[in-house]
Design a protein around this motif. Structure first.
Motif, PDB file in Angstrom:
ATOM      1  N   ARG A 155       0.844  -1.198   0.000  1.00  0.00           N
ATOM      2  CA  ARG A 155       0.000   0.000   0.000  1.00  0.00           C
ATOM      3  C   ARG A 155       0.886   1.257   0.000  1.00  0.00           C
ATOM      4  O   ARG A 155       2.006   1.236   0.507  1.00  0.00           O
ATOM      5  N   PRO A 156       0.372   2.370  -0.524  1.00  0.00           N
ATOM      6  CA  PRO A 156       1.150   3.609  -0.521  1.00  0.00           C
ATOM      7  C   PRO A 156       1.364   4.126   0.904  1.00  0.00           C
ATOM      8  O   PRO A 156       0.480   4.027   1.754  1.00  0.00           O
ATOM      9  N   SER A 157       2.529   4.678   1.135  1.00  0.00           N
ATOM     10  CA  SER A 157       2.827   5.259   2.436  1.00  0.00           C
ATOM     11  C   SER A 157       2.130   6.599   2.584  1.00  0.00           C
ATOM     12  O   SER A 157       1.679   7.214   1.609  1.00  0.00           O
ATOM     13  N   ILE A 158       2.072   7.070   3.821  1.00  0.00           N
ATOM     14  CA  ILE A 158       1.372   8.324   4.092  1.00  0.00           C
ATOM     15  C   ILE A 158       2.029   9.492   3.361  1.00  0.00           C
ATOM     16  O   ILE A 158       1.351  10.378   2.844  1.00  0.00           O
ATOM     17  N   GLY A 159       3.372   9.497   3.284  1.00  0.00           N
ATOM     18  CA  GLY A 159       4.060  10.551   2.544  1.00  0.00           C
ATOM     19  C   GLY A 159       3.756  10.504   1.062  1.00  0.00           C
ATOM     20  O   GLY A 159       3.666  11.539   0.389  1.00  0.00           O
ATOM     21  N   SER A 160       3.580   9.286   0.529  1.00  0.00           N
ATOM     22  CA  SER A 160       3.230   9.142  -0.888  1.00  0.00           C
ATOM     23  C   SER A 160       1.815   9.646  -1.153  1.00  0.00           C
ATOM     24  O   SER A 160       1.561  10.319  -2.162  1.00  0.00           O
ATOM     25  N   TRP A 161       0.872   9.324  -0.248  1.00  0.00           N
ATOM     26  CA  TRP A 161      -0.483   9.841  -0.398  1.00  0.00           C
ATOM     27  C   TRP A 161      -0.488  11.374  -0.396  1.00  0.00           C
ATOM     28  O   TRP A 161      -1.190  12.010  -1.201  1.00  0.00           O
TER      29      TRP A 161
END
Length: 463
Positions: A155-161
């Motif tokens: 899943r995408p990381s929070i920084g990526s989101w």
């Protein structure tokens, strides 16, 4: 006939539908804009890997000390699961009161132990959260959950989101930068800052705190800047032709990363050059460039310099907080490594007028049990605990000097308003102007989001 026209003649039906999908993805990205007025523009996440003991740091429980050494009641443990159950199964676990001295600080009377005297001094800038729950008691999945909203990799990381939704203000640096310190890397490794199924241009970029921020960033000897520029332009054109032919969206990432690397050849060395920082600032952080034992302090100062230059999301991972067998010298040591620099970062951001538009978060993947854990005779630690841990934030849009959440007299369970990791994630996105329910990415027929199917903004924390 133009090259593009020749390529068009060779397009297949598969290419057409594939590019239609890419067009839809682009439209999705264009729709991922701020949903309401943002209170902050940047995030610095100080992630303490291993699960800091809230009972030794922030969550003062004098009643627990009264039960010190007494066997934990069955009613407390019934239906609960813990990591390393064998250490609890050999003998019934006994309650463990803290050996640390606590005092109250700031107008709110926040409690801090003698392990974090510098963080205590900035109490009036902090918003403290007690009684947060999470989903998994093993380090790897728990770290993934805090960072990606799922215990499963991919899943995408929070920084990526965040960078996917908002982009970055910096043209010469990545939008999402990762800094590491401590004796080892975090369990979970690069999956913690991966972009998952969204384009890889949004993944976290690990920087080194000394030398070139990224290995092989400098041009080879004998290659001039003009030659390097010509090489980058040639690669861009070749990649663009390949993108037109294949429709592979990841080729766009390759193009942008070449361009970014070229710009960073100038911006990178300047970024990590602390020579322009005043001696007072260096001393306040406890920084010492090039010294591994000062890596966290160096990274905190580097984090401030990154947000000054427009980087959207900076995440610092500091390891060695996993204290199962000894809550004395090992805990003393890791607190010394982070206490001064954590407080200095908040004070420095405030003094420079940056704290109003920056969110600083300090916390780990879970907390620690009020029961002791004995692995070696003469020493005692605490097991993992997922039902009630603490973290703090500082920055724009929050009520400074406030405390949210309460745990019971033993620090075992939350009382009153309950908080979950997804609530923390939803609140972070809210401060950035993003509705966590609307920031989605369609993958394999489903709209995914950071907070999965839950999460509520913690409005009581907002100013």
């Amino acid at each position: 006939m133009k090259t593009e026209d020749i390529l068009t003649l060779h397009r297949t039906r598969r290419h057409f539908f594939r590019d239609c999908g890419i067009g839809l993805a682009a439209q999705t990205l264009m729709g991922a804009v701020q949903h309401h007025e943002a209170k902050i523009d940047h995030v610095i996440y100080l992630f303490m890997c291993g699960g800091p003991s809230q009972l030794e740091l922030f969550d003062y429980k004098p009643e627990l000390s009264k039960y010190d050494g007494k066997t934990a009641p069955d009613s407390l443990l019934k239906g609960k699961r813990f990591a390393f159950m064998d250490t609890f199964a050999k003998d019934p676990p006994k309650m463990l009161g803290t050996r640390r001295n606590f005092k109250q600080y700031g107008q709110s009377g926040m409690h801090f132990s003698d392990l974090v005297p510098n963080i205590a001094k900035v109490a009036d800038n902090l918003t403290m959260f007690h009684g947060i729950s999470t989903e998994n008691f093993n380090h790897g999945p728990a770290k993934l959950f805090v960072n990606t909203g799922s215990i499963r990799p991919g899943r995408p990381s929070i920084g990526s989101w965040v960078t996917y939704g908002l982009g970055s203000e910096s043209k010469d640096l990545p939008g999402f930068v990762v800094l590491q310190s401590g004796p080892r890397g975090p369990r979970g490794g690069s999956t913690l800052w991966s972009s998952g199924f969204i384009p890889t241009s949004y993944q976290g970029v690990p920087f080194r705190s000394t030398g070139d921020p990224i290995l092989n960033l400098s041009s080879p000897k004998g290659v001039s800047s003009d030659q390097q520029r010509q090489t980058i332009e040639a690669l861009r054109d070749l990649n663009a032709l390949e993108k037109n032919f294949t429709g592979d969206n990841e080729i766009d990432t390759r193009i942008t990363q070449y361009e970014m690397a070229f710009r960073m050849q100038t911006s990178g060395p300047e970024l990590i050059d602390f020579a322009k920082e005043s001696p007072a600032t260096i001393e306040a952080y406890g920084a010492k460039p090039g010294a591994p034992e000062h890596a966290f302090a160096n990274n905190c100062l580097l984090a401030r310099r990154l947000v000054e230059r427009g980087v959207r999301f900076v995440q610092l991972y500091h390891t060695d907080w996993d204290h199962h067998d000894d809550l004395t010298k090992p805990l003393d040591q890791v607190c010394r490594e982070v206490d001064q620099a954590s407080a200095a970062l908040i004070a420095d951001l405030k003094q420079r007028g940056l704290l109003d538009r920056t969110l600083v978060i300090w916390g780990g993947e879970f907390g620690r049990t009020p029961m002791g854990e004995v692995r070696e005779k003469g020493k005692i630690g605490r097991n993992h605990h997922i039902d009630a841990f603490s973290l703090f934030m500082a920055g724009g849009g929050l009520k400074p000097g406030s405390i949210l959440g309460v745990t019971d007299e033993l620090g075992f369970s939350p009382t009153g308003d309950k908080m979950h990791v997804h609530d923390i994630q939803a609140t972070l996105l809210h401060l950035l102007g993003i509705d966590h329910k609307k920031l989605t990415y369609r993958y394999q027929g489903r709209d995914f989001r950071l907070t999965d199917v839950s999460g509520e903004v913690l409005h009581k924390a907002l100013a």
